[in-house]
Scaffold this active site. Structure first.
Site, PDB file in Angstrom:
ATOM      1  N   ASP A  33       0.486  -2.093  -0.042  1.00 44.90           N
ATOM      2  CA  ASP A  33       0.008   0.240   0.009  1.00 44.90           C
ATOM      3  C   ASP A  33       0.804   1.138  -0.055  1.00 44.90           C
ATOM      4  O   ASP A  33       1.555   1.874   0.962  1.00 44.90           O
ATOM      5  CB  ASP A  33      -0.912   0.064   1.806  1.00 44.90           C
ATOM      6  CG  ASP A  33      -2.210   1.204   1.293  1.00 44.90           C
ATOM      7  OD1 ASP A  33      -2.864   1.168   0.795  1.00 44.90           O
ATOM      8  OD2 ASP A  33      -1.645   2.203   1.760  1.00 44.90           O
ATOM      9  N   TYR A  38       2.711   9.589  -0.197  1.00 46.67           N
ATOM     10  CA  TYR A  38       3.987   9.075   0.311  1.00 46.67           C
ATOM     11  C   TYR A  38       5.770   9.272  -0.258  1.00 46.67           C
ATOM     12  O   TYR A  38       6.694   9.028   0.314  1.00 46.67           O
ATOM     13  CB  TYR A  38       4.192   6.829   0.306  1.00 46.67           C
ATOM     14  CG  TYR A  38       2.524   7.145   1.378  1.00 46.67           C
ATOM     15  CD1 TYR A  38       2.032   8.477   1.649  1.00 46.67           C
ATOM     16  CD2 TYR A  38       2.221   5.632   1.329  1.00 46.67           C
ATOM     17  CE1 TYR A  38       0.466   7.926   2.132  1.00 46.67           C
ATOM     18  CE2 TYR A  38       0.727   5.611   2.155  1.00 46.67           C
ATOM     19  CZ  TYR A  38       0.298   7.059   2.511  1.00 46.67           C
ATOM     20  OH  TYR A  38      -0.802   5.722   3.589  1.00 46.67           O
ATOM     21  N   LYS A  63      -2.605   6.236  -4.271  1.00 51.73           N
ATOM     22  CA  LYS A  63      -4.044   6.979  -4.202  1.00 51.73           C
ATOM     23  C   LYS A  63      -3.254   8.328  -4.633  1.00 51.73           C
ATOM     24  O   LYS A  63      -2.852   8.587  -5.029  1.00 51.73           O
ATOM     25  CB  LYS A  63      -3.932   6.794  -2.251  1.00 51.73           C
ATOM     26  CG  LYS A  63      -4.329   5.701  -1.544  1.00 51.73           C
ATOM     27  CD  LYS A  63      -4.219   6.218  -0.235  1.00 51.73           C
ATOM     28  CE  LYS A  63      -4.342   4.621   0.426  1.00 51.73           C
ATOM     29  NZ  LYS A  63      -2.443   4.455   0.559  1.00 51.73           N
ATOM     30  N   HIS A  96      -7.429   9.405  -1.669  1.00 52.94           N
ATOM     31  CA  HIS A  96      -6.828   9.339  -0.446  1.00 52.94           C
ATOM     32  C   HIS A  96      -7.402  10.561   1.083  1.00 52.94           C
ATOM     33  O   HIS A  96      -8.027   9.118   1.830  1.00 52.94           O
ATOM     34  CB  HIS A  96      -5.397  10.105  -0.769  1.00 52.94           C
ATOM     35  CG  HIS A  96      -4.163  10.018   0.577  1.00 52.94           C
ATOM     36  ND1 HIS A  96      -3.013   9.572   0.478  1.00 52.94           N
ATOM     37  CD2 HIS A  96      -4.510   9.309   1.593  1.00 52.94           C
ATOM     38  CE1 HIS A  96      -2.207   9.078   0.976  1.00 52.94           C
ATOM     39  NE2 HIS A  96      -3.016   8.960   2.047  1.00 52.94           N
TER      40      HIS A  96
HETATM   41  N1  LIG Z   1      -5.332   6.023   3.397  1.00 54.28           N
HETATM   42  C1  LIG Z   1      -4.082   6.768   4.288  1.00 54.28           C
HETATM   43  O1  LIG Z   1      -4.795   8.323   5.092  1.00 54.28           O
HETATM   44  C2  LIG Z   1      -3.184   6.665   5.683  1.00 54.28           C
HETATM   45  C3  LIG Z   1      -3.399   7.490   6.383  1.00 54.28           C
HETATM   46  C4  LIG Z   1      -1.897   6.268   7.403  1.00 54.28           C
HETATM   47  C5  LIG Z   1      -1.823   5.025   6.757  1.00 54.28           C
HETATM   48  N2  LIG Z   1      -2.099   4.177   5.540  1.00 54.28           N
HETATM   49  C6  LIG Z   1      -1.545   3.283   5.325  1.00 54.28           C
HETATM   50  O2  LIG Z   1      -1.306   2.651   6.576  1.00 54.28           O
HETATM   51  C7  LIG Z   1      -0.406   1.757   6.678  1.00 54.28           C
HETATM   52  C8  LIG Z   1      -0.951   1.538   8.342  1.00 54.28           C
HETATM   53  O3  LIG Z   1      -0.196   3.258   8.657  1.00 54.28           O
HETATM   54  P1  LIG Z   1       0.516   3.550  10.017  1.00 54.28           P
HETATM   55  O4  LIG Z   1       1.586   3.214   9.138  1.00 54.28           O
HETATM   56  O5  LIG Z   1       0.160   4.635  10.135  1.00 54.28           O
HETATM   57  O6  LIG Z   1       0.758   3.074  11.488  1.00 54.28           O
HETATM   58  P2  LIG Z   1       1.166   1.600  11.520  1.00 54.28           P
HETATM   59  O7  LIG Z   1       1.011   0.078  10.635  1.00 54.28           O
HETATM   60  O8  LIG Z   1      -0.374   1.155  12.824  1.00 54.28           O
HETATM   61  O9  LIG Z   1       2.260   1.346  13.026  1.00 54.28           O
HETATM   62  C9  LIG Z   1       3.264   1.475  11.639  1.00 54.28           C
HETATM   63  C10 LIG Z   1       4.590   1.695  13.375  1.00 54.28           C
HETATM   64  O10 LIG Z   1       4.370   0.396  14.243  1.00 54.28           O
HETATM   65  C11 LIG Z   1       5.467   0.330  14.227  1.00 54.28           C
HETATM   66  N3  LIG Z   1       5.465  -1.620  14.351  1.00 54.28           N
HETATM   67  C12 LIG Z   1       5.464  -1.627  12.498  1.00 54.28           C
HETATM   68  N4  LIG Z   1       5.166  -3.314  12.914  1.00 54.28           N
HETATM   69  C13 LIG Z   1       5.195  -3.162  15.243  1.00 54.28           C
HETATM   70  C14 LIG Z   1       5.471  -4.163  15.563  1.00 54.28           C
HETATM   71  N5  LIG Z   1       4.779  -5.596  14.974  1.00 54.28           N
HETATM   72  N6  LIG Z   1       5.397  -4.077  16.836  1.00 54.28           N
HETATM   73  C15 LIG Z   1       5.398  -2.738  17.321  1.00 54.28           C
HETATM   74  N7  LIG Z   1       5.655  -1.547  16.196  1.00 54.28           N
HETATM   75  C16 LIG Z   1       5.958  -1.523  15.358  1.00 54.28           C
HETATM   76  C17 LIG Z   1       6.646   1.122  13.012  1.00 54.28           C
HETATM   77  O11 LIG Z   1       8.189   1.412  13.282  1.00 54.28           O
HETATM   78  P3  LIG Z   1       9.158   0.308  12.082  1.00 54.28           P
HETATM   79  O12 LIG Z   1       9.106   0.301  10.751  1.00 54.28           O
HETATM   80  O13 LIG Z   1      10.368   1.010  13.064  1.00 54.28           O
HETATM   81  O14 LIG Z   1       8.628  -1.121  12.157  1.00 54.28           O
HETATM   82  C18 LIG Z   1       5.929   1.982  12.865  1.00 54.28           C
HETATM   83  O15 LIG Z   1       6.687   3.117  13.439  1.00 54.28           O
HETATM   84  C19 LIG Z   1       0.189   3.431   6.318  1.00 54.28           C
HETATM   85  O16 LIG Z   1       1.761   2.363   6.132  1.00 54.28           O
HETATM   86  C20 LIG Z   1      -0.070   3.492   4.490  1.00 54.28           C
HETATM   87  O17 LIG Z   1       0.521   2.622   3.870  1.00 54.28           O
HETATM   88  C21 LIG Z   1      -2.900   5.418   5.211  1.00 54.28           C
END
Ligand SMILES: NC(=O)c1ccc[n+]([C@@H]2O[C@H](COP(=O)([O-])OP(=O)(O)OC[C@H]3O[C@@H](n4cnc5c(N)ncnc54)[C@H](OP(=O)(O)O)[C@@H]3O)[C@@H](O)[C@H]2O)c1
Length: 260
Positions: A33, A38, A63, A96
């Site tokens: 994704d 990004y 997106k 998005h």
């Molecule tokens: N559509 C939208 O508006 C929107 C908004 C936000 C996000 N997204 C998408 O959703 C994806 C996921 O959301 P997100 O990146 O915001 O947050 P998330 O997946 O909830 O959390 C990612 C964070 O948690 C850490 N992490 C990953 N696996 C872990 C684990 N097993 N234990 C503890 N910490 C862990 C990662 O650090 P490390 O990388 O250092 O492991 C990173 O800092 C994004 O990457 C993006 O593709 C979409």
């Protein structure tokens, strides 16, 4: 659409995102994704080409960013994304954010992209029920996916019910509350009970709710950890316990009140 994918928000363009995507594909992920916003579509595309896995076995989402919304500008933004990805189609193209006064024209462009076969599926992100109702009042094709913030402190019960009723697949962003799930005592207790990590408990809860999930990590041990969620099942009682952690708390922006 795979139930689990790798999110790459904040994975740096270049080596960091390329390593994360290649690692994920090597350990079995088939869905990535990304988004124009990004700034890492080039690295995602390169990693996909170098992964050794045929393109058609992968599911790539990108997106259209807010400043590109509108009919012609979305068509142009889509071409630019494909060019950066080095691909001739994507599996899923999303709006998005629901930019007021723009998203209906944007959707018309997505319908054209879909009809032209350049996106295998089209959908939206951060749409509330009223946005979906408004969009579908004029749409010829209804959104196939709604990617929204979803985790134990924001369980989106009404939105999930609405999407299910309308055949719209819900996909979770920020499923791990950016790693904060590890600090919630009730989740830690369940992790101990099932012999899993807090992240795995929460991702499993996503799947058992029928929600597609895309945790982000750039670290191999976490990329592996986050995918190791298919060998256990949470009881109904424990699903309810996680549901009970809802606080309607957003870690990200509010789709009804954002200024970007
Ligand atoms: N559509 C939208 O508006 C929107 C908004 C936000 C996000 N997204 C998408 O959703 C994806 C996921 O959301 P997100 O990146 O915001 O947050 P998330 O997946 O909830 O959390 C990612 C964070 O948690 C850490 N992490 C990953 N696996 C872990 C684990 N097993 N234990 C503890 N910490 C862990 C990662 O650090 P490390 O990388 O250092 O492991 C990173 O800092 C994004 O990457 C993006 O593709 C979409």
């Amino acid at each position: 659409m795979p139930w689990l994918g790798l999110g790459v928000w904040r994975a740096q363009e270049g080596g960091e995102v390329e390593n994360a995507v290649k690692t994920a594909i090597r350990v079995g992920y088939r869905s990535i994704d990304t988004a124009a916003m990004y700034g890492n579509e080039v690295g995602v595309g390169r990693a996909v080409r170098e992964s050794g896995v045929p393109r058609e076995e992968l599911f790539i989402t990108t997106k259209v960013w807010n400043t590109d919304q509108g009919y012609d500008s979305t068509l142009a933004a889509f071409e630019a994304s494909l060019q950066r990805l080095g691909m001739d189609y994507v599996d899923l193209y999303l709006i998005h954010w629901p930019v007021a006064g723009k998203y209906k024209e944007t959707w018309k462009a997505l319908e054209k992209i879909y009809r032209d076969g350049r996106a295998r599926a089209i959908g939206v992100s951060n749409f509330q029920i009223h946005h979906l109702e408004d969009l579908m009042a004029d749409a010829e094709i209804k959104p196939m996916v709604n990617q929204v913030e979803f985790h134990p402190h924001l369980t989106q019960k009404e939105l999930r019910a609405y999407c299910s009723q309308h055949g719209i697949q819900v996909e979770a962003w920020r499923p791990l509350m950016k790693g904060e799930v590890a600090n919630v005592p009730e989740i830690r207790e369940l992790a101990a009970k099932y012999g899993k990590t807090p992240a795995q408990i929460v991702l499993r809860w996503n799947l058992q709710h029928g929600v597609v999930t895309i945790p982000k990590s750039v670290k191999e041990y976490r990329i592996r950890e986050n995918a190791d969620v298919f060998d256990f099942e949470l009881s109904q009682e424990d699903m309810a316990k996680l549901d009970g952690l809802n606080r309607n708390q957003r870690f990200g922006p509010d789709p009804d009140n954002f200024d970007f």
